[in-house]
Design a protein around this motif. Structure first.
Motif, PDB file in Angstrom:
ATOM      1  N   CYS A   1      54.501  44.727  10.704  1.00 34.12           N
ATOM      2  CA  CYS A   1      53.422  45.755  11.176  1.00 34.12           C
ATOM      3  C   CYS A   1      52.076  45.165  10.703  1.00 34.12           C
TER       4      CYS A   1
ATOM      5  N   THR B   1      67.745  40.021  14.732  1.00 33.56           N
ATOM      6  CA  THR B   1      66.609  40.856  13.946  1.00 33.56           C
ATOM      7  C   THR B   1      66.422  40.349  12.396  1.00 33.56           C
TER       8      THR B   1
ATOM      9  N   VAL C   1      53.213  45.889  16.540  1.00 28.50           N
ATOM     10  CA  VAL C   1      54.450  45.931  15.882  1.00 28.50           C
ATOM     11  C   VAL C   1      55.253  44.669  16.324  1.00 28.50           C
TER      12      VAL C   1
ATOM     13  N   PHE D   1      58.743  52.708  12.249  1.00 26.14           N
ATOM     14  CA  PHE D   1      58.983  52.071  13.472  1.00 26.14           C
ATOM     15  C   PHE D   1      60.272  51.206  12.569  1.00 26.14           C
TER      16      PHE D   1
ATOM     17  N   SER E   1      54.987  45.406  20.570  1.00 25.24           N
ATOM     18  CA  SER E   1      54.438  46.789  20.865  1.00 25.24           C
ATOM     19  C   SER E   1      53.315  47.265  20.006  1.00 25.24           C
TER      20      SER E   1
ATOM     21  N   SER F   1      64.444  37.880  10.253  1.00 26.74           N
ATOM     22  CA  SER F   1      63.101  38.659   9.885  1.00 26.74           C
ATOM     23  C   SER F   1      62.389  37.982   8.841  1.00 26.74           C
TER      24      SER F   1
ATOM     25  N   LEU G   1      55.881  50.403   8.654  1.00 29.60           N
ATOM     26  CA  LEU G   1      57.384  50.301   9.138  1.00 29.60           C
ATOM     27  C   LEU G   1      58.342  51.346   9.018  1.00 29.60           C
TER      28      LEU G   1
ATOM     29  N   CYS H   1      58.779  41.478  22.619  1.00 27.16           N
ATOM     30  CA  CYS H   1      59.251  42.049  21.029  1.00 27.16           C
ATOM     31  C   CYS H   1      57.810  42.454  20.496  1.00 27.16           C
TER      32      CYS H   1
ATOM     33  N   SER I   1      61.300  47.311  13.259  1.00 31.65           N
ATOM     34  CA  SER I   1      60.374  46.425  13.179  1.00 31.65           C
ATOM     35  C   SER I   1      60.400  45.235  12.225  1.00 31.65           C
TER      36      SER I   1
ATOM     37  N   GLY J   1      59.125  43.295  16.587  1.00 32.41           N
ATOM     38  CA  GLY J   1      60.587  43.486  16.301  1.00 32.41           C
ATOM     39  C   GLY J   1      61.343  43.652  17.355  1.00 32.41           C
TER      40      GLY J   1
ATOM     41  N   HIS K   1      67.806  50.390   9.714  1.00 34.73           N
ATOM     42  CA  HIS K   1      67.902  49.596  11.091  1.00 34.73           C
ATOM     43  C   HIS K   1      69.212  50.119  12.015  1.00 34.73           C
TER      44      HIS K   1
END
Length: 327
Positions: free
Chosen positions: A152, A119, A203, A146, A192, A123, A143, A190, A149, A205, A54
C-alpha cells in the motif's frame, strides 16, 4: 416416494464430498462418513500463520461470491463468539443443493486458492519492487484495512517531499496525483484505491474477485507498468502545473515576509522609496534606498540612492533627444 428426497440429498452430499476431496485448496474438518453435516476450510499450500488474515478475508469473499453467483444457502461460514471464521459448513437438513451449484462453488474456491497462493508466493518480489521505486511512500498500517494487499503506497513528487510539512492543499494535490496514477494503472486489475485519514493510497494486491494470478510474466509486467507510469506522472503537465503554482505561492509568501522585515528595520522610509523605479518615466528624488523583487530567487534587492542616480543619468544619456533639446 417418501424416501426419494432424502435419497437425493444423500447422493448430493456424496457428490459434494467427492468434489471437496478432489480440491487441493480444501481441508475437510469432518469425517467423510458424516453426510449430515460437512465442514471444511480454505487452505493454501505454503501458507504460514502470518497469512491467516489473507485466508480469513479470502474465505469471507468466497462466501459472498457464492451467495451472489450460486445459492445463498449452499454454504455458511461458521461463527465463533459472534465472529466469522474461515470454516464453511453444509447441512443435509436445511439445504437444497443442485449439482451445478456445487460445481460452481468448488470452482470459485479453487480459483480463490490459486489467486491467494500466487499472491503469497510473489508478495516479497512485488513488495521489494515497490520499495525500490523513487518517491513511492509505503504505508504498512493501511494494509490492515486491505488484508488481501501486497503493498500500500502513495506517490509523492520530490517537491512535496522537500517541504517540512504537508498542508491541507498539499495533501489534496498529492491525492489528485495518486488518483491520476491509479487511472494510468487501470488496465492492470491488481491495483485499487484506498482512502485512509484523508489520504489516497494505491493498493497492489489480489483482486476481490480472485481473477488475478501472479504468474512470473504477469508479475514482471505489473512491476514494469508501475515504474513506467510513475515516470510518466513525474513529468506530466498536471503535476508540473501544480508544482509551479505552489512555487509561485511560496515565492509571494517569502516576499511578503521579507518586505515586512525590511519595513520593520526601516520605519522611516518614505512610501515612494519602497516603489522600484522602472525605466525613465518616473523619477522621485530621494536619499533613501529603493527595493526591487526578483521572482526567480524570491528575494528583495536593495538599491542605494547613489547607484540609482547613476543609472538614471545613464538612461537619460541613452534616451533620444526631445524636440526642445534640439533648439
Amino acid at each position: 416416494n417418501v424416501l426419494q428426497p432424502i435419497t437425493q440429498k444423500l447422493q448430493m452430499a456424496r457428490y459434494l464430498l467427492a468434489q471437496l476431496q478432489g480440491c487441493e485448496y480444501v481441508q475437510l474438518l469432518t469425517e467423510p462418513s458424516n453426510l449430515l453435516k460437512i465442514r471444511f476450510r480454505l487452505v493454501v499450500p505454503g501458507a504460514t500463520s502470518t497469512d491467516e488474515n489473507h485466508l480469513v478475508s479470502a474465505s469471507r469473499l468466497v462466501s459472498r461470491n457464492i451467495v451472489q453467483t450460486c445459492s445463498p444457502t449452499l454454504f455458511q461460514l461458521v461463527c465463533v463468539d459472534g465472529q466469522q471464521t474461515r470454516d464453511f459448513e453444509w447441512s443435509l437438513l436445511w439445504n437444497e443443493t443442485e449439482q451445478a451449484d456445487v460445481d460452481l462453488a468448488v470452482g470459485l474456491i479453487t480459483q480463490c486458492g490459486r489467486a491467494i497462493q500466487s499472491t503469497i508466493e510473489k508478495s516479497p518480489e512485488l513488495s521489494n519492487a515497490v520499495k525500490s521505486i523513487n518517491n513511492l511512500i509505503v504505508e504498512p498500517r493501511a494494509l490492515e484495512l486491505f488484508p488481501l494487499s501486497i503493498a500500500c503506497f502513495r506517490y509523492v513528487p520530490s517537491f512535496y517531499l522537500s517541504l517540512d510539512k504537508l498542508e491541507t492543499n498539499h495533501i489534496e494535490d498529492v491525492n489528485a496525483i495518486n488518483l491520476k496514477l491509479l487511472e494510468l494503472l487501470k488496465p492492470t486489475s491488481c491495483f485499487s484505491t484506498l482512502k485512509s485519514s484523508g489520504q489516497v493510497f494505491v493498493v497492489l494486491g489480489c483482486s476481490p474477485y480472485f481473477n488475478t494470478i501472479f504468474t512470473p510474466d504477469y508479475t514482471e509486467a505489473t512491476i514494469s507498468a508501475l515504474r513506467a507510469n510513475v515516470e510518466v506522472l513525474e513529468n506530466s503537465p498536471d503535476v508540473v502545473a501544480r508544482i509551479e503554482a505552489e512555487v509561485t505561492k511560496r515565492g509571494i509568501k517569502v516576499a511578503e515576509q521579507q518586505l515586512k522585515e525590511m519595513q520593520q528595520e526601516s520605519k522611516q522610509q518614505s512610501v515612494f522609496s519602497m516603489i522600484p523605479i522602472i525605466g525613465n518615466w518616473w523619477s522621485v528624488p530621494s536619499n533613501e534606498d529603493s527595493l526591487s523583487f526578483d521572482l526567480r530567487t524570491s528575494k528583495f534587492k536593495r538599491q542605494d540612492a547613489y547607484t540609482h542616480k547613476q543609472e538614471m543619468e545613464e538612461e537619460a544619456k541613452a534616451a533620444p533627444p526631445t524636440p526642445a533639446s534640439r533648439k
